[in-house]
Design a protein around this motif. Structure first.
Motif, mmCIF file in Angstrom:
data_model
loop_
_atom_site.group_PDB
_atom_site.id
_atom_site.type_symbol
_atom_site.label_atom_id
_atom_site.label_comp_id
_atom_site.label_asym_id
_atom_site.label_seq_id
_atom_site.Cartn_x
_atom_site.Cartn_y
_atom_site.Cartn_z
ATOM 1 N N GLU A 100 16.766 -0.119 -4.586
ATOM 2 C CA GLU A 100 15.937 -1.100 -3.887
ATOM 3 C C GLU A 100 14.617 -0.454 -3.469
ATOM 4 O OE1 GLU A 100 13.869 -3.694 -2.106
ATOM 5 O OE2 GLU A 100 15.699 -4.349 -3.122
ATOM 6 N N SER A 101 13.498 -1.075 -3.864
ATOM 7 C CA SER A 101 12.188 -0.487 -3.585
ATOM 8 C C SER A 101 11.799 -0.571 -2.116
ATOM 9 C CB SER A 101 11.116 -1.162 -4.443
ATOM 10 O OG SER A 101 11.065 -2.544 -4.170
ATOM 11 N N HIS A 102 12.398 -1.476 -1.378
ATOM 12 C CA HIS A 102 12.125 -1.597 0.058
ATOM 13 C C HIS A 102 13.435 -1.424 0.821
ATOM 14 C CE1 HIS A 102 7.981 -2.856 -0.654
ATOM 15 N NE2 HIS A 102 8.436 -3.656 -1.608
ATOM 16 N N THR A 103 13.892 -2.486 1.450
ATOM 17 C CA THR A 103 15.180 -2.492 2.138
ATOM 18 C C THR A 103 15.948 -3.734 1.687
ATOM 19 O OG1 THR A 103 14.192 -3.631 4.041
ATOM 20 C CG2 THR A 103 14.356 -1.212 4.152
ATOM 21 N N PRO A 104 17.270 -3.759 1.821
ATOM 22 C CA PRO A 104 18.047 -4.898 1.345
ATOM 23 C C PRO A 104 17.557 -6.231 1.908
ATOM 24 C CG PRO A 104 19.509 -3.076 1.853
ATOM 25 C CD PRO A 104 18.143 -2.672 2.340
ATOM 26 N N VAL A 105 17.497 -7.226 1.026
ATOM 27 C CA VAL A 105 17.097 -8.614 1.328
ATOM 28 C C VAL A 105 15.800 -8.698 2.139
ATOM 29 C CG1 VAL A 105 19.451 -9.480 1.097
ATOM 30 C CG2 VAL A 105 18.653 -8.814 3.347
ATOM 31 N N HIS A 106 14.899 -7.744 1.925
ATOM 32 C CA HIS A 106 13.646 -7.706 2.702
ATOM 33 C C HIS A 106 12.763 -8.917 2.443
ATOM 34 C CE1 HIS A 106 10.704 -6.850 -0.531
ATOM 35 N NE2 HIS A 106 11.774 -6.421 -1.153
ATOM 36 N N GLU B 32 10.854 6.197 -8.577
ATOM 37 C CA GLU B 32 9.823 6.705 -7.670
ATOM 38 C C GLU B 32 10.424 6.695 -6.269
ATOM 39 O OE1 GLU B 32 7.160 7.930 -8.885
ATOM 40 O OE2 GLU B 32 7.444 7.172 -10.926
ATOM 41 N N THR B 33 10.597 7.861 -5.676
ATOM 42 C CA THR B 33 11.255 7.988 -4.375
ATOM 43 C C THR B 33 10.326 8.711 -3.400
ATOM 44 O OG1 THR B 33 12.257 10.176 -4.635
ATOM 45 C CG2 THR B 33 13.371 8.334 -5.722
#
Length: 425
Positions: free
Chosen positions: A36-42, A119-120
């Protein structure tokens, strides 16, 4: 670039669709990771306006092992209530999610499986997997027309996904372009806030909120329309590719009636064709667009009537929508400065973007070629797409069914591979 450990399954996207696949894979004992590139269900907090509500009744909200059980099943949750409901779901299981990890490339490997470039926060990584589930949503890129850049620089322009409330826009009139679900509801939000709204009306259909004693979507569910496979849907591909019907769940739910808005002072136009500096040009399509939307509204009511009669259901009497306003003439030009328009909200949709995937799984329009999410590329599947299987796909109502099918397909292939290895050994 560092190399991560191989995982059997990589799910790209930690929204409700990707996490639903994770829920099923966990119960099948299949090792996997959710990237997930952001946070879950963002997206529910980042891409919905302040007064957003669901347009489907709360009872539609069903996820694996979790259904809406609140006090108002026929009501419509607000954005914040949806966020709280989703957080409650996330607390019922532990998904192997890697947050703030963006997949910049997914490549089909010659020897089978896939290589993913990640990409982290700590740098780039390479991850390999046997199965990849793409759960990034059907249309991630906001559409803004090319001529937007040639409009007067003093006019603020935002896409509907950036809209939050009337206060974020400068004083003055607002032009909303598009009448899909977002455009129609944002126009209403601004109208209720007391702003002068100019609305470029597209070709979206509309539907009654309530009809003959019940929510229309409850009638349609009883009629089986949300369960009917896309291939069997009346009107074929042309019908399912049209913009969703506009309606709202705000204040307990009601119709979105653009004619009523016009009677109250909203200014309506046809499709916005182009513009330069402060001059905009519209197509003379307003009357036909309003008539078309109303015809679909009444057609759906007729379908419900037929179902009620066929099933012998006792319901309130038949009714039809009658126009409350008609345009005197088609206005085909606007001077933004003369009308005091200081901002534009583009609500003309999104487009797919799968350029980061290197696999032969797409048609000429860049859309996945899939059947119930499964592609012809071994191990590559999609979930969370509109009309992936039925009208319920991409909605809370159909996510569990779609995710379960994807997970079962992966699990079946995984168990078959294990069996072949055992026999070969």
């Amino acid at each position: 670039m560092t190399t991560s450990a191989h995982v059997p399954v990589a799910i790209v996207g930690g929204g409700q669709a990707g996490l639903s696949v994770s829920w099923h894979l966990s119960r099948a004992g299949i090792a996997h990771v959710v990237l997930e590139s952001h946070t879950p269900v963002h997206a529910w907090t980042d891409s919905r306006w302040d007064n957003f509500t669901l347009v489907t009744p709360n009872w539609h909200c069903k996820l694996p092992g979790y259904v809406y059980d609140g006090p108002d099943p026929d009501g419509f949750m607000t954005r914040d209530e949806v966020v709280a409901w989703l957080q409650g779901w996330l607390q019922t299981f532990e998904a192997p999610v890697r947050t703030h990890t963006r997949v910049s490339k997914l490549v089909q490997r010659g020897e089978g499986g896939f290589a993913l470039t990640l990409e982290t926060p700590s740098g780039a990584e390479l991850l390999t997997c046997d199965d990849a589930v793409v759960a990034t949503g059907g249309y991630p890129l906001p559409v803004i027309p090319a001529y937007a850049g040639s409009l007067d620089a003093g006019v603020v322009q935002i896409h509907s996904e950036q809209y939050r409330n009337a206060e974020q826009l400068p004083d003055g009139a607002v032009l909303v372009v598009g009448t899909g679900q977002s455009g129609a509801q944002i126009a209403e939000d601004l109208h209720l806030a007391g702003r002068q709204v100019h609305l470029a009306v597209g070709n979206a259909p509309r539907v009654a909120r309530f009809y003959r004693g019940r929510d229309c979507m409850t009638w349609l569910s009883d009629m089986g329309l949300y369960d009917r496979p896309a291939q069997q849907y009346p009107g074929g591909r042309a019908a399912i590719e049209k913009t969703n019907h506009y309606v709202t769940g705000r204040d307990g739910g009601r119709d979105v009636d653009l004619r009523q808005f016009a009677a109250e002072g909203m200014r309506l136009y046809g499709t916005l064709a182009d513009g330069k500096d402060t001059t905009l040009r519209f197509e003379p399509t307003l009357r036909s667009a309003l008539d078309y939307a109303d015809s679909i509204y009444n057609s759906i009511c007729s379908d419900i009537d037929a179902y009620i009669e066929r099933e012998g259901i006792d319901a309130p009497p038949v009714s039809r929508y009658e126009p409350v306003w008609e345009p005197d003439a088609e206005t085909t030009t606007m001077d933004l400065a003369a009308e005091g328009v200081t901002s534009i909200v583009w609500a003309i949709g999104y487009r797919p973007d799968y350029r980061w995937i290197e696999a032969s799984a797409f048609d000429g329009g860049g859309r996945p070629m899939q059947t119930r999410g499964i592609t012809s590329v071994p191990g590559l599947s999609f979930v969370g797409l509109p009309w992936m299987h039925t009208w319920g796909s991409g909605r809370f109502l159909g996510i569990d069914r779609d995710a379960s099918h994807i997970a079962a397909t992966i699990t079946s292939g995984y168990h078959e591979s294990v069996l072949q290895l055992a026999v070969g050994h």
